[in-house]
Structure formats: structure tokens, C-alpha cells
Write a protein that holds these residues in place. Sequence first.
Motif, PDB file in Angstrom:
ATOM      1  N   ALA A  31       0.824  -1.213   0.000  1.00 41.88           N
ATOM      2  CA  ALA A  31       0.000   0.000   0.000  1.00 41.88           C
ATOM      3  C   ALA A  31       0.855   1.257   0.000  1.00 41.88           C
ATOM      4  O   ALA A  31       0.536   2.249  -0.673  1.00 41.88           O
ATOM      5  CB  ALA A  31      -0.937   0.001   1.212  1.00 41.88           C
ATOM      6  N   THR A  32       1.969   1.219   0.725  1.00 43.04           N
ATOM      7  CA  THR A  32       2.870   2.379   0.763  1.00 43.04           C
ATOM      8  C   THR A  32       3.556   2.575  -0.578  1.00 43.04           C
ATOM      9  O   THR A  32       3.725   3.707  -1.049  1.00 43.04           O
ATOM     10  CB  THR A  32       3.908   2.204   1.884  1.00 43.04           C
ATOM     11  N   ALA A  33       3.989   1.485  -1.203  1.00 39.52           N
ATOM     12  CA  ALA A  33       4.627   1.583  -2.518  1.00 39.52           C
ATOM     13  C   ALA A  33       3.678   2.209  -3.529  1.00 39.52           C
ATOM     14  O   ALA A  33       4.078   3.030  -4.361  1.00 39.52           O
ATOM     15  CB  ALA A  33       5.073   0.197  -2.990  1.00 39.52           C
ATOM     16  N   ARG A  34       2.397   1.828  -3.461  1.00 43.93           N
ATOM     17  CA  ARG A  34       1.423   2.434  -4.365  1.00 43.93           C
ATOM     18  C   ARG A  34       1.241   3.914  -4.056  1.00 43.93           C
ATOM     19  O   ARG A  34       1.171   4.752  -4.957  1.00 43.93           O
ATOM     20  CB  ARG A  34       0.087   1.713  -4.271  1.00 43.93           C
ATOM     21  N   ALA A  35       1.172   4.263  -2.752  1.00 44.60           N
ATOM     22  CA  ALA A  35       0.997   5.665  -2.357  1.00 44.60           C
ATOM     23  C   ALA A  35       2.198   6.515  -2.758  1.00 44.60           C
ATOM     24  O   ALA A  35       2.066   7.723  -3.002  1.00 44.60           O
ATOM     25  CB  ALA A  35       0.765   5.765  -0.848  1.00 44.60           C
ATOM     26  N   ALA A  36       3.375   5.888  -2.843  1.00 47.80           N
ATOM     27  CA  ALA A  36       4.592   6.637  -3.192  1.00 47.80           C
ATOM     28  C   ALA A  36       4.520   7.232  -4.592  1.00 47.80           C
ATOM     29  O   ALA A  36       5.165   8.248  -4.886  1.00 47.80           O
ATOM     30  CB  ALA A  36       5.807   5.730  -3.074  1.00 47.80           C
ATOM     31  N   THR A  37       3.727   6.619  -5.471  1.00 47.67           N
ATOM     32  CA  THR A  37       3.640   7.116  -6.847  1.00 47.67           C
ATOM     33  C   THR A  37       2.937   8.460  -6.933  1.00 47.67           C
ATOM     34  O   THR A  37       3.095   9.188  -7.921  1.00 47.67           O
ATOM     35  CB  THR A  37       2.901   6.101  -7.737  1.00 47.67           C
ATOM     36  N   SER A  38       2.167   8.812  -5.904  1.00 48.22           N
ATOM     37  CA  SER A  38       1.460  10.094  -5.924  1.00 48.22           C
ATOM     38  C   SER A  38       1.896  11.028  -4.799  1.00 48.22           C
ATOM     39  O   SER A  38       1.441  12.172  -4.731  1.00 48.22           O
ATOM     40  CB  SER A  38      -0.056   9.871  -5.840  1.00 48.22           C
ATOM     41  N   ALA A  39       2.779  10.555  -3.914  1.00 50.24           N
ATOM     42  CA  ALA A  39       3.275  11.421  -2.849  1.00 50.24           C
ATOM     43  C   ALA A  39       4.157  12.513  -3.437  1.00 50.24           C
ATOM     44  O   ALA A  39       4.864  12.304  -4.428  1.00 50.24           O
ATOM     45  CB  ALA A  39       4.066  10.604  -1.822  1.00 50.24           C
ATOM     46  N   ALA A  40       4.124  13.681  -2.830  1.00 43.08           N
ATOM     47  CA  ALA A  40       4.830  14.848  -3.382  1.00 43.08           C
ATOM     48  C   ALA A  40       6.309  14.581  -3.606  1.00 43.08           C
ATOM     49  O   ALA A  40       6.882  14.971  -4.627  1.00 43.08           O
ATOM     50  CB  ALA A  40       4.638  16.047  -2.455  1.00 43.08           C
ATOM     51  N   ASP A  41       6.958  13.895  -2.672  1.00 39.01           N
ATOM     52  CA  ASP A  41       8.401  13.641  -2.799  1.00 39.01           C
ATOM     53  C   ASP A  41       8.712  12.155  -2.941  1.00 39.01           C
ATOM     54  O   ASP A  41       9.859  11.735  -2.771  1.00 39.01           O
ATOM     55  CB  ASP A  41       9.141  14.213  -1.582  1.00 39.01           C
ATOM     56  N   GLY A  42       7.689  11.353  -3.233  1.00 43.65           N
ATOM     57  CA  GLY A  42       7.897   9.918  -3.353  1.00 43.65           C
ATOM     58  C   GLY A  42       8.133   9.228  -2.031  1.00 43.65           C
ATOM     59  O   GLY A  42       8.491   8.046  -1.998  1.00 43.65           O
ATOM     60  N   ARG A  43       7.917   9.953  -0.967  1.00 42.69           N
ATOM     61  CA  ARG A  43       8.165   9.420   0.380  1.00 42.69           C
ATOM     62  C   ARG A  43       6.877   9.601   1.210  1.00 42.69           C
ATOM     63  O   ARG A  43       6.756  10.560   1.975  1.00 42.69           O
ATOM     64  CB  ARG A  43       9.334  10.180   1.008  1.00 42.69           C
ATOM     65  N   PRO A  44       5.903   8.717   1.058  1.00 40.67           N
ATOM     66  CA  PRO A  44       4.598   8.920   1.683  1.00 40.67           C
ATOM     67  C   PRO A  44       4.630   8.918   3.212  1.00 40.67           C
ATOM     68  O   PRO A  44       5.402   8.159   3.821  1.00 40.67           O
ATOM     69  CB  PRO A  44       3.765   7.746   1.158  1.00 40.67           C
ATOM     70  N   ARG A  45       3.830   9.771   3.766  1.00 41.86           N
ATOM     71  CA  ARG A  45       3.636   9.805   5.219  1.00 41.86           C
ATOM     72  C   ARG A  45       2.366   9.022   5.533  1.00 41.86           C
ATOM     73  O   ARG A  45       1.290   9.326   5.009  1.00 41.86           O
ATOM     74  CB  ARG A  45       3.533  11.232   5.716  1.00 41.86           C
ATOM     75  N   VAL A  46       2.505   8.030   6.410  1.00 45.95           N
ATOM     76  CA  VAL A  46       1.430   7.072   6.638  1.00 45.95           C
ATOM     77  C   VAL A  46       1.007   7.089   8.113  1.00 45.95           C
ATOM     78  O   VAL A  46       1.809   6.769   9.004  1.00 45.95           O
ATOM     79  CB  VAL A  46       1.860   5.650   6.236  1.00 45.95           C
TER      80      VAL A  46
END
Length: 449
Positions: A31-46
Motif C-alpha cells: 500500500a505504501t509503494a502504491r501511495a509513493a507514486t502520488s506522494a509529493a516527494d515519493g516518500r509517503p507519510r502514513v
Amino acid sequence: MARRLFGTDGVRGVAGEFLSAELTLGLARAATARAATSAADGRPRVLVIRDTRESGEMLEAAVAAGVAAAGGVALLGGVLPTPAAPLLIARYGFDLGVVLSASHNPFADNGVKFFGADGDKLSDAVEEEIEALLDGEPVQPDELGGVRQLHGTLDDYLRELHVRFGGLDLAGRRILLDCANGATYKAAPEIFRRLGAHVDVLADTPDGRNINAGCGSTHLDQLAAAMRAGDHDAGFAFDGDGDRVLAVDGDGAVVDGDELIALAALHLRAQGRLRGDGVAVTVMTNYGFHAAMESAGIEVAITNVGDRYVLEALRARGWAFGGEQSGHIVELGFAPSGDGIASALLTLEALAGRPLTERRGMDKLPQRLVNVRLPDRPSLERAASDPQMLAAIERESAGLEGRGRVLVRASGTEPLLRVMVEAPADDEADAVCGRLVEQAEAAASQPAG
């Protein structure tokens, strides 16, 4: 592609067995890897929050490891009601939310459910993507992520509740709460006290194993007895993760979601705050609710059972209020999910100082619900499609037209045919239900082919 792991409310099962630490880590990593594609810096905050089950800390650690392995930052918010997740996501702009809870299930179960950056639960399609990522080779991030404690989350959630209900003065009101030894055990008493109520509390000492054990919204006997013995204006029972609520009045009578929704809808309409003058409910909603809404000029949309379907109907129509008989009540003006505490406060707002015994929302028709257990799915399918069964449903429905209704539906998870009848009198409801159950059993006993 059908989902294998995700059900109607995330991935749920016995913790340490089906829902192992390994599976939980993998789900969080995917889920985090998928979220990384749209996170501003590719580093999602979860965001990661949980209820009070003893398996919660183990699964929290697994989620944190999965998030960090995918290059995200896991922010551990501790024990909080599920509806706090979308509120905190909106407040801080998190990219993903993870809630560890099995809601009203026994303590041995636990679950993982995800909320997107918009605060909504993930769609079926996104859950399918996560399962596909879980089945493939793990995505390797450019750099590993981290794990942080997120302090002050309870105060943040309480602040949101106080902003919404700051005008509600509960001074002089005596309220009894059953917190199910779950995620509301701190938040619920605190917000009621901040608004001025005298609060007494049941089931607010979680030990990891007593969540939902003889208490909460699925076990109302304790609350009903205490309400009959005391002098409280209203009693509210939450489930383990705090996204639903049922009420009990001073006579010990249970007030289900249908009545709570009706009371609030009429109140919001009178205040000019019922967007679109409509409300969305499920097929299980009592016939008396529909009669009350028709009398008030409030349009009703009917959905399949499940809060996600209620949400879909609200958004499709531009409405903001609805829910389920089980006590999932959604006010989109506050949050895009059921919130038991907010729904209890909305009930008191609608009562305008009256005790719950003086509610004036709807006249509830007697309802009978019988689950006819069948040997297997083929027997269930035969009973549900049998011509004589269908003719019986049509005949009984015609007999109750304008006065009540019949609903017969197959369970999606068990070999059960659910037979529900609502009629103006108890004896008529019993008789109609009995005839339909007898017909269902006869249909299921017919040989295949």
C-alpha cells in the motif's frame, strides 16, 4: 480480478494466524509503494492507529516495518477510534492511513483497513492493485523510510469534535456511555465532559482481551440494565473501533440506527442543514423510517447493506447524511465515515434538552428477522431462486403493501437466507415470517437439478 484478501471492510481474521505479522507487513509495504507514486516527494507519510486488542502492538510494528521498507514514514498515532483517521489525514495532509481493528469482532480477531489521501476508504479497484503488488516482487525504494511517534492525536480528534459540536451545551445532562473496552474509552467520556455533561462510563478498562466482551453496541444488556436502574437522560454504546453507536433510553429500550438517523434527519432538515433534503439508508431500514421521511418531505435513497454503499449514494446525489440500522451513521459535513461519538452528540443536539425517552423521530414497525441456515451455497441458491419461494415473497409483499414489507436476501458470506418481515402488529409479522421461513426450508430441501 476478484479480491482474495480484502473483504467489505479491509483484511480481517484471527491475529497471528490468517492475519499474521508477515501478511500485515506485506500489505503495508504494498500500500505504501502504491501511495509513493502520488506522494509529493515519493516518500509517503502514513498514519497508523489501532484499537485496544492485544495483537494491536504486534501488527502496528509490522505495519511500521512495511511502510519503512517501502520508503515511507510511519507515524504511530496510538489507540484512537477509526473515524479519527480521515480527520487526521485531512488535518495533516497524510498520504495514507492504516487502521488496525476488527470492529465489533472478538479480541482474537484483528484487521487492516486503509484510507487514502482523500480520507476515504480505498476502493475495490485500489485494493486489487495492492493485492497484485503483494503477489509480485517487492518494490525497492531509493532509500528506506522511518518510524515516528505522532503525539497529540487524541487532542487533535477531540478538537475536531469540539469544533463541530461547540454550540452543544450538555450542562445538567446525565449521560451513560458503554465504550466496549475499545478505542473510544478515552475520547468519548472526555468530549462529553468538555461539553458539560455529567458522564458515567461502563467498559472503559481495556486489557487487550475484553474488547466487545459482553459490552458495547453488540451486547446491550449491561447498558439497558444500568439505564433502567439510574436516572440518565440517554445511554450510548459504541463498538470496538468507535465507528458505530446504538442508544438506550431511560426505560431500557434499545434505539437503533434507524431511529437515530430519523431523529437527526428531521433535526437537520428543520435547521436547514440537510443537504439536498435527502438521506441514504440500506435495504434493512425499518418501514416506519420511510413513512416518517415521506411525511416530512425528505427523499430517501436505498442502498445495499454496507456503509461504503451509503457513501456512494450520498456522493452520487450530492447529499450528506445517511447510515445503517447497525449504527453506522455518516454526516459528510463532519467526516467521510461513520463516527459513533459524533453520532451520539448529534442525537443529543437533535433532542434539544429532552431525554431520549421523548424522541420523536419515527414509529418503528415490529420487525422479524430469521436467518435460515442451509447446508451449503447450492442449497442457498436453490432456495433463493425457487419459483414457489419467489411466488410466496410476491404474495406476502402484496398483502403488506402500504403497511409493511418483506425482504428476503442471501447472505454474501455464509449459507444463510435472511428473511425479514415488517408489519403493523407483532402477530402478523410473526405469521408472515413463519410462512416464508417454512417455504424457504421446503425449497432448499428439493433435490438439485
